[in-house]
Design a protein around this motif. Structure first.
Motif, PDB file in Angstrom:
ATOM      1  N   LEU A 174       0.831  -1.207   0.000  1.00 32.01           N
ATOM      2  CA  LEU A 174       0.000   0.000   0.000  1.00 32.01           C
ATOM      3  C   LEU A 174       0.865   1.255   0.000  1.00 32.01           C
ATOM      4  O   LEU A 174       0.562   2.236  -0.704  1.00 32.01           O
ATOM      5  N   TYR A 175       1.926   1.228   0.785  1.00 35.70           N
ATOM      6  CA  TYR A 175       2.847   2.373   0.820  1.00 35.70           C
ATOM      7  C   TYR A 175       3.477   2.610  -0.556  1.00 35.70           C
ATOM      8  O   TYR A 175       3.548   3.749  -1.042  1.00 35.70           O
ATOM      9  N   ASN A 176       3.917   1.539  -1.205  1.00 37.57           N
ATOM     10  CA  ASN A 176       4.536   1.678  -2.528  1.00 37.57           C
ATOM     11  C   ASN A 176       3.533   2.176  -3.578  1.00 37.57           C
ATOM     12  O   ASN A 176       3.879   2.972  -4.451  1.00 37.57           O
ATOM     13  N   LYS A 177       2.301   1.723  -3.476  1.00 40.22           N
ATOM     14  CA  LYS A 177       1.285   2.203  -4.422  1.00 40.22           C
ATOM     15  C   LYS A 177       1.018   3.688  -4.219  1.00 40.22           C
ATOM     16  O   LYS A 177       0.803   4.441  -5.184  1.00 40.22           O
ATOM     17  N   ALA A 178       1.018   4.130  -2.962  1.00 35.62           N
ATOM     18  CA  ALA A 178       0.821   5.562  -2.696  1.00 35.62           C
ATOM     19  C   ALA A 178       1.955   6.392  -3.298  1.00 35.62           C
ATOM     20  O   ALA A 178       1.720   7.457  -3.881  1.00 35.62           O
ATOM     21  N   CYS A 179       3.185   5.895  -3.188  1.00 32.32           N
ATOM     22  CA  CYS A 179       4.320   6.597  -3.809  1.00 32.32           C
ATOM     23  C   CYS A 179       4.172   6.628  -5.331  1.00 32.32           C
ATOM     24  O   CYS A 179       4.512   7.629  -5.981  1.00 32.32           O
ATOM     25  N   TRP A 180       3.654   5.530  -5.894  1.00 29.59           N
ATOM     26  CA  TRP A 180       3.417   5.476  -7.342  1.00 29.59           C
ATOM     27  C   TRP A 180       2.369   6.510  -7.758  1.00 29.59           C
ATOM     28  O   TRP A 180       2.509   7.193  -8.779  1.00 29.59           O
ATOM     29  N   LEU A 181       1.333   6.686  -6.938  1.00 30.04           N
ATOM     30  CA  LEU A 181       0.298   7.677  -7.230  1.00 30.04           C
ATOM     31  C   LEU A 181       0.834   9.104  -7.087  1.00 30.04           C
ATOM     32  O   LEU A 181       0.453   9.998  -7.851  1.00 30.04           O
ATOM     33  N   LEU A 182       1.705   9.319  -6.127  1.00 26.67           N
ATOM     34  CA  LEU A 182       2.295  10.650  -5.966  1.00 26.67           C
ATOM     35  C   LEU A 182       3.112  11.038  -7.190  1.00 26.67           C
ATOM     36  O   LEU A 182       3.129  12.206  -7.597  1.00 26.67           O
ATOM     37  N   GLU A 188      -4.467  13.258  -3.770  1.00 29.87           N
ATOM     38  CA  GLU A 188      -5.545  12.963  -2.830  1.00 29.87           C
ATOM     39  C   GLU A 188      -5.746  11.454  -2.678  1.00 29.87           C
ATOM     40  O   GLU A 188      -5.960  10.960  -1.566  1.00 29.87           O
ATOM     41  N   GLU A 189      -5.669  10.714  -3.788  1.00 31.96           N
ATOM     42  CA  GLU A 189      -5.772   9.250  -3.701  1.00 31.96           C
ATOM     43  C   GLU A 189      -4.608   8.680  -2.901  1.00 31.96           C
ATOM     44  O   GLU A 189      -4.775   7.752  -2.090  1.00 31.96           O
ATOM     45  N   ALA A 190      -3.427   9.232  -3.132  1.00 31.11           N
ATOM     46  CA  ALA A 190      -2.251   8.744  -2.403  1.00 31.11           C
ATOM     47  C   ALA A 190      -2.405   8.971  -0.907  1.00 31.11           C
ATOM     48  O   ALA A 190      -2.022   8.112  -0.092  1.00 31.11           O
ATOM     49  N   GLN A 191      -2.966  10.113  -0.516  1.00 32.18           N
ATOM     50  CA  GLN A 191      -3.139  10.387   0.912  1.00 32.18           C
ATOM     51  C   GLN A 191      -4.082   9.373   1.564  1.00 32.18           C
ATOM     52  O   GLN A 191      -3.816   8.878   2.673  1.00 32.18           O
ATOM     53  N   LYS A 192      -5.160   9.023   0.881  1.00 38.60           N
ATOM     54  CA  LYS A 192      -6.092   8.035   1.438  1.00 38.60           C
ATOM     55  C   LYS A 192      -5.426   6.668   1.591  1.00 38.60           C
ATOM     56  O   LYS A 192      -5.604   5.980   2.603  1.00 38.60           O
TER      57      LYS A 192
END
Length: 688
Positions: A174-182, A188-192
């Motif tokens: 999940l952390y890596n996907k958030a970095c990918w979204l950033l 906003e999706e990454a923050q969620k």
């Protein structure tokens, strides 16, 4: 034959310690085997010794043993590369892995990790995709986590759009996907997702008795810093600062995490709160922190350090750091821009201009720096030239930008600069012409092309060149024949030099009936309040006044609907006159000489002489003998004494009436602007 059972016993002892993971005792058993006469060349025992040292994290000893033992150098290539990787000798590890001809799974995984550490994310991604296709074992979840980390690095550091391609489940994924979204600006999706990752991480370690609260917070702190970064990108600077400071105050053991948080705080502070930024900067240069960061992170931290040195006026430290950055980051123009900015802060704008020009000249050789982009440097140079009033040089630099100088913004800037130089309209029109031709040849959008042509025609008309304007407008009509606005402007242009052509074109204008078909009267009335609010307000008040205007009857009473209203109530009140000033005097005429100095006025009589002045007491004692005779009445002649008026007798009035009324003494007059001096005795403070 007697030594064989001894060697067998030693191997049994070694096998026993390995099965119970007692690597310290296993290392001793392996050394015993190697030190025997039969086992001094035993490769298996040597391999066991290396593995035991790796399990005990003695990587330097293991690497030294491999390099000094020729029997195992070709056999233990993987172990050698792994020790080099753990000792942060990443380049050497990659060179060692190149000698493996048929790499197995563990060798490929190590190579992928080494490539990731070196920032070669594309090659690392290829290896991980190959491993995901070929391998199905207990380490599949870890490979998926590493694969998602590579996707995140490509998205965040190289702006490469990739797809993860699998469902993320663990908090690491999940952390890596958030970095990918950033990296794809989906903040906003990454923050969620980061909030979900923090929740999942706490749930994983909630039931683990070996994990203390401090250990959980240390694991969550990485997610928190990334969450603060997402808030910082959204402009929530205060919330991001709170999280950054909370993580730093918790004193995590991860030096890279502290360095990233400190660097982000510095970027929020910018040129403010420099003292706090200098304190935070120490964490970014701590010993060993460079091994915890990827190349892109190290580059950004160095850039921020140089900017902080510049803002805090540490010129020498800034110059030293910039020299290092120019050697390390030759593909970046930021060190050059910071150097120019520092010269400007030192009030050496001319030196900054010369420095940027020399930098462009030195790096223009394609052999030295192929495909080097000078756009940012040239834009900075143009700004400095405009600040120094060098308009022609600024125009030359804009035109050297290549295709960028044909964008509408640059065309507008060039036209304004040419027009500012002695109203050089011809060069400005040539700029328009070249831009229009470039957009035609490159098949730009019709809106961009027509806007440029329209502005060109307007410029020509403003500078009394109707023929040029007519040519451009005819080109627009060929693109958009039904544009009435362009046709009307074309008729206006021809009317200035060819009236017959203007009359001929006026026949093509549509009639008023055709033009008014698309006019919405109700919409115009609704928008009238925005276009002319005062006029609409006046008309509305007049209309209301006419509708509610009363009619007077013979009896003096006004009939309004069904009610009778007295005229006295309807009559407007008269406004009172403004009250007179406080000291107003009716009929007062001001002095016409009031603006002249007092001495120059006609009625000025001079200052009154001080009667108290006299000759008495002047000079040293006994120096003026004659002055005493003036006040000795015995020396006066009789005629002088006879003419003196009679003074009233004591007890009598000046008019001759007697009484006990005393003579009133004259009061002292107060000089304007000064207070009378009251001579009082000073009160003592006691004592002597």
């Amino acid at each position: 034959m007697a030594a064989t059972p001894n060697l067998t016993a030693l191997y049994g002892e070694l096998n026993k310690f390995i099965h119970v993971s007692d690597y310290k005792q296993a290392l001793k058993a392996a050394n015993k085997i190697i030190h025997t006469k039969e086992g001094k060349e035993d490769v298996e025992a040597m391999h066991c010794k290396v593995v035991c040292m790796i399990q005990m994290s003695h990587f330097a000893d293991a690497l030294k043993f491999i390099e000094t033992t020729p029997e195992i150098q070709e056999l233990l290539i993987f172990e050698k590369a792994y020790c080099q990787y753990r000792l942060l000798k990443t380049d050497e590890a990659l060179e060692t892995l190149k000698y493996v001809k048929n790499p197995d799974i563990r060798t490929l995984e190590l190579k992928a990790q080494v490539l990731y550490k070196l920032g070669n994310y594309q090659e690392s991604l290829k290896i991980y995709k190959q491993l995901m296709k070929e391998c199905t074992d207990d380490y599949e979840e870890e490979r998926m986590t590493n694969l998602s980390a590579v996707h995140a690095a490509l998205s965040a550091f190289e702006n490469v759009e990739t797809e993860i391609g699998f469902k993320v489940e663990s908090y690491e994924q999940l952390y890596n996907k958030a970095c990918w979204l950033l990296g794809r600006n989906r903040v906003e999706e990454a923050q969620k997702i980061l909030e979900d990752a923090e929740t999942a991480c706490r749930e994983v370690f909630a039931d683990d008795p070996d994990m203390t609260e401090e250990d959980v917070e240390a694991e969550v702190s990485v997610i928190k810093v990334q969450l603060a970064y997402a808030m910082q990108l959204q402009g929530k600077l205060d919330e991001a600062l709170v999280i950054y400071n909370q993580v730093i105050r918790s004193r995590p053991t991860d030096l890279g995490l502290v360095a990233v948080a400190s660097n982000n705080i510095i970027s929020i502070n910018k040129d403010q709160n420099v003292f706090d930024s200098r304190k935070k900067m120490k964490a970014t240069v701590a010993a060993g922190v460079e091994n915890k960061l990827v190349p892109v992170q190290r580059k950004k931290i160095d850039f921020n350090r140089a900017l902080l040195f510049m803002y805090s006026n540490q010129w020498e430290a800034c110059r030293k750091l910039l020299k290092m950055m120019q050697r390390e980051y030759q593909d970046s123009d930021i060190p050059c821009l910071i150097q120019a900015a520092q010269l400007c802060r030192e009030k050496n704008a001319n030196k900054a201009i010369e420095y940027l020009k020399s930098y462009i000249t030195e790096h223009s050789d394609p052999d030295l720096s192929p495909k080097f982009d000078f756009t940012n440097i040239k834009l900075a140079l143009i700004q400095l030239l405009l600040g120094q009033g060098e308009l022609q040089q600024a125009c030359d630099q804009i035109e050297s930008l290549g295709e960028m100088c044909f964008t509408p913004g640059m065309v507008s800037c060039l036209v304004a600069l040419h027009n500012a130089q002695a109203h050089d309209a011809q060069n400005a029109i040539s700029v328009f012409t070249r831009a229009i031709e470039w957009h035609k040849s490159n098949k730009s959008s019709q809106a961009t092309l027509t806007n440029l042509m329209w502005e060109c025609s307007q410029f020509c008309l403003d500078h009394h060149k109707p023929k040029d304007a007519a040519e451009v407008l005819e080109a627009i009509l060929r693109i958009d024949p039904k544009n009435v606005k362009v046709l009307a402007k074309l008729i206006y242009s021809y009317s200035q030099f060819n009236t017959s052509k203007a009359h001929q074109l006026s026949d093509d204008l549509p009639s008023l009936a055709e033009l008014s078909v698309t006019v919405d009267v109700d919409e115009l009335e609704r928008n009238a309040s925005r276009l002319a609010p005062r006029y609409v307000k006046k008309q509305k008040e007049k209309k209301e006044a006419n509708e509610s205007a009363p009619t007077q009857t013979k009896t003096g009473v006004v009939s309004e609907g069904s009610t009778n209203v007295d005229l006295k109530k309807i009559k407007k009140k008269k406004k009172k006159k403004n009250p007179a000033p406080k000291n107003f005097i009716a009929g007062y005429t001001a002095d016409p000489e009031r603006w002249l100095p007092l001495r120059e006025r006609s009625y000025y009589k001079g200052r009154r002489k001080d009667r108290r002045k006299g000759g008495v007491g002047k000079g040293t004692q006994g120096s003026h003998f004659g002055s005493s005779d003036n006040y000795d009445m015995s020396h006066k002649p009789a005629s002088a004494t006879a003419q003196a008026p009679n003074s009233p007798k004591p007890g009598s009035d000046a008019s001759g009436s007697q009484g006990n009324t005393p003579i009133s003494s004259p009061k002292p007059t107060q000089v304007r602007g000064k207070k009378p001096i009251n001579k009082k005795k000073k009160k003592g403070k006691g004592g002597w």
